[in-house]
Design an enzyme around this catalytic site. Structure first.
Site, PDB file in Angstrom:
ATOM      1  N   HIS A   8       0.958  -0.793   0.421  1.00 34.56           N
ATOM      2  CA  HIS A   8       0.155   0.153   0.219  1.00 34.56           C
ATOM      3  C   HIS A   8       0.462   1.163  -0.206  1.00 34.56           C
ATOM      4  CE1 HIS A   8      -2.458  -3.451   2.031  1.00 34.56           C
ATOM      5  NE2 HIS A   8      -3.471  -2.254   0.985  1.00 34.56           N
ATOM      6  N   GLU A  83       2.662  -1.022   7.624  1.00 28.48           N
ATOM      7  CA  GLU A  83       3.672  -0.824   6.453  1.00 28.48           C
ATOM      8  C   GLU A  83       4.802  -0.010   7.088  1.00 28.48           C
ATOM      9  OE1 GLU A  83       0.479  -2.722   3.470  1.00 28.48           O
ATOM     10  OE2 GLU A  83       1.841  -0.771   2.325  1.00 28.48           O
ATOM     11  N   ARG A 171     -22.575  14.928  15.314  1.00 30.17           N
ATOM     12  CA  ARG A 171     -23.372  15.315  14.077  1.00 30.17           C
ATOM     13  C   ARG A 171     -24.505  15.053  13.821  1.00 30.17           C
ATOM     14  NH1 ARG A 171     -17.656  15.906  13.495  1.00 30.17           N
ATOM     15  NH2 ARG A 171     -16.949  18.527  13.882  1.00 30.17           N
ATOM     16  N   ARG A 227     -16.831  21.257  19.168  1.00 33.57           N
ATOM     17  CA  ARG A 227     -17.847  21.406  19.269  1.00 33.57           C
ATOM     18  C   ARG A 227     -19.053  21.902  20.502  1.00 33.57           C
ATOM     19  NH1 ARG A 227     -19.520  16.575  16.868  1.00 33.57           N
ATOM     20  NH2 ARG A 227     -21.196  17.971  16.922  1.00 33.57           N
TER      21      ARG A 227
HETATM   22  N1  URA Z   1     -11.768  15.984  12.775  1.00 36.29           N
HETATM   23  C1  URA Z   1     -12.134  14.859  13.802  1.00 36.29           C
HETATM   24  O1  URA Z   1     -12.186  14.354  13.516  1.00 36.29           O
HETATM   25  N2  URA Z   1     -13.213  15.917  13.923  1.00 36.29           N
HETATM   26  C2  URA Z   1     -13.792  17.017  14.061  1.00 36.29           C
HETATM   27  O2  URA Z   1     -13.986  18.020  14.658  1.00 36.29           O
HETATM   28  C3  URA Z   1     -12.869  17.962  13.304  1.00 36.29           C
HETATM   29  C4  URA Z   1     -10.994  17.269  12.808  1.00 36.29           C
END
Ligand code: URA
Length: 261
Positions: A8, A83, A171, A227
């Site tokens: 890969h 790898e 989300r 978040r």
């Molecule tokens: N990467 C993630 O996994 N979550 C985010 O909110 C931003 C980047």
């Protein structure tokens, strides 16, 4: 020197300068190129198979490194990590992006993860779920010292490593799927109470592989989303945050000496 060219990643130890043992591992091939071409010297493309772009380059102190790409998520990362280990890499520093869970972890700062709450299917193929997902403690200290020296705002703590960017990170407003499984509803609030700093998608598997394979692993994450306030990454601040994480990783790599257990 082994001339086996793993399937890969598309390059072998014979393609590297002798003594190359450190990989700077990014999820994004563009970030690997940016690090090699803009932050290091003597960048040389090793392979661009499958979008897993890899470069050989040299730190300012002359130490050779590989800038490798893991792709998105733990299944892809596990292949690349395996790898890289096969061709003699013994230290892997993940440079990633992340969304903060805790209010005090601001966009632009970095999280240096010393361990992960690991919700990865790939990791379960490598070690039992209860196997610790822990970074090399000495490499973690090297990263934290590098962040202090560079004046980069940083937090050292536990990251949540999950398999999905949307459902797994709770989300709904910005997702094609507005419905969350019951077991995921309220998971971010729960993580706030558990003191988990942030979400990302590869560190848990990297850390478990480090333990099982006997290689040193560390992780520095650029905070690009808050978040608790919003689902979307802050694109205006992303480049600065990522450059902060890169700076920390490069400084740590320059001083790093591995301690064998
Ligand atoms: N990467 C993630 O996994 N979550 C985010 O909110 C931003 C980047």
């Amino acid at each position: 020197m082994s001339t086996i060219r793993p399937y890969h990643i598309g390059f072998s130890a014979a393609d590297l300068e002798e003594g190359t043992t450190i990989a700077l591992l990014s999820g994004d091939p563009g970030r690997s190129r940016h690090i090699a071409e803009s932050k290091l010297v003597g960048a040389r493309l090793l392979s661009d198979e499958r979008g897993l772009d890899s470069y050989a380059a040299t730190l300012s102190n002359g130490r050779p490194v590989v800038c490798a790409t893991s792709g998105m998520g733990a299944p892809s990362a596990s292949i690349v990590i395996n790898e890289l280990a096969q061709i003699g890499i013994t230290t892997i520093i993940r440079i990633g992006t992340s969304g903060s869970i805790q209010r005090h972890v601001a966009i632009g700062s970095v999280v240096i993860a010393h361990a992960a709450l690991c919700r990865h299917g790939a990791a379960d193929d490598i070690a039992p779920p209860e196997y610790p997902a822990a970074a090399d403690p000495f490499l973690t200290v090297a990263l934290a010292n590098a962040a202090s020296e560079a004046g980069v705002a940083h937090h050292v703590g536990v990251t949540a490593s999950v398999d999905t960017f949307f459902e797994g990170q709770e989300r709904t407003a910005t997702s094609a799927n507005p419905h969350l499984l019951r077991r995921l509803q309220g998971s971010m609030d729960e993580y706030v109470n558990l003191g988990i700093l942030n979400y990302e998608m590869e560190a848990g598997t990297l850390f478990k592989m480090g333990g099982v394979y006997g290689i040193s692993t560390g992780c520095v994450l650029a905070i690009i989303a808050a978040r608790h306030d919003a689902e979307n990454p802050d694109l205006a601040l992303k480049a600065t945050a990522v450059d902060n994480a890169i700076d920390v990783a490069i400084r740590a790599a320059a001083t790093w000496t591995r301690r064998d257990s």
